[in-house]
Motif scaffolding. Structure first.
Motif, short mmCIF file in Angstrom:
data_model
loop_
_atom_site.label_atom_id
_atom_site.label_comp_id
_atom_site.label_asym_id
_atom_site.label_seq_id
_atom_site.Cartn_x
_atom_site.Cartn_y
_atom_site.Cartn_z
N LYS A 2 0.84 -1.21 0.00
CA LYS A 2 0.00 0.00 0.00
C LYS A 2 0.88 1.26 0.00
N GLU A 3 1.93 1.24 0.79
CA GLU A 3 2.86 2.38 0.84
C GLU A 3 3.63 2.50 -0.47
N HIS A 4 4.10 1.39 -0.96
CA HIS A 4 4.88 1.36 -2.21
C HIS A 4 4.10 1.96 -3.38
N ARG B 252 4.02 0.26 -13.96
CA ARG B 252 5.46 0.52 -13.86
C ARG B 252 6.16 -0.55 -13.03
N GLU B 253 5.54 -0.93 -11.91
CA GLU B 253 6.10 -1.98 -11.05
C GLU B 253 6.27 -3.29 -11.83
N TYR B 254 5.23 -3.69 -12.54
CA TYR B 254 5.25 -4.96 -13.25
C TYR B 254 6.30 -4.97 -14.36
N LYS B 255 6.37 -3.89 -15.13
CA LYS B 255 7.38 -3.80 -16.18
C LYS B 255 8.79 -3.82 -15.59
N LYS C 69 13.93 -6.36 -14.70
CA LYS C 69 14.93 -6.78 -13.71
C LYS C 69 15.27 -8.26 -13.85
N PHE C 70 14.26 -9.07 -14.16
CA PHE C 70 14.46 -10.51 -14.27
C PHE C 70 14.74 -10.95 -15.71
N ASN C 71 14.97 -9.98 -16.60
CA ASN C 71 15.29 -10.26 -18.00
C ASN C 71 14.26 -11.16 -18.68
N PHE D 22 0.72 -8.46 -24.81
CA PHE D 22 0.36 -9.63 -24.02
C PHE D 22 0.40 -9.38 -22.52
N LEU D 23 0.69 -8.14 -22.12
CA LEU D 23 0.65 -7.80 -20.70
C LEU D 23 -0.80 -7.61 -20.28
#
Length: 154
Positions: A121-123, A131-134, A139-141, A148-149
């Protein structure tokens, strides 16, 4: 599990409400999280953290190698969807979007991942889910195509 089989597999699963509708309400989200915890435990896996936002959820699981991740996620979505409908938590239709993200972690990263999930919730006061998901994918390449997202609400 066969004798002599030892493992340490930690996976963060992320998935969203269909059309990214903000349908998970604070007055019943704890019940949803407890229900999902039960599903994970009944499948012989260890739930380490669960939290989310009205439109998506994060789950950190310690998995055994005999577990099929796609089957587990399918069961979590199917059963929790049925529970939400049965309890009539949402007026109208509720469904999870197709697909999910799954990201693996080392044991040394667990404290940070758990804090990240607990503080969702804070994040999200500073960062959108899109943005978080992308950022996770990058980050995990993970190779991905935008079309398809998840369906995004802009």
């Amino acid at each position: 599990m066969a004798a002599g089989t030892f493992s340490q597999i930690y996976i963060q699963i992320v998935f969203a409400v269909k059309a990214r509708n903000s349908l998970i309400k604070p007055d019943w989200e704890d019940e949803l999280y407890k229900y999902i915890t039960g599903i994970v435990q009944n499948k012989g896996q260890k739930l380490l953290a669960i939290n989310g936002m009205p439109d998506h959820i994060h789950i950190l699981i310690g998995m055994k190698p005999n577990c099929c991740l796609s089957d587990l996620v399918r069961e979590i979505k199917k059963s929790s969807n049925e529970m939400i409908k049965q309890k009539k938590f949402v007026e109208g239709l509720f469904a999870w979007q197709e697909g999910y993200g799954a990201f693996s972690y080392s044991h040394s990263a667990l404290d940070n991942v758990i804090k990240y999930i607990v503080n969702q919730k804070e994040h999200h006061k500073k960062k959108t889910f899109k943005r978080e998901y992308k950022e996770f994918l990058e980050k995990f390449n993970v190779d991905y195509k935008e079309e398809f997202l998840f369906q995004w609400i802009e």
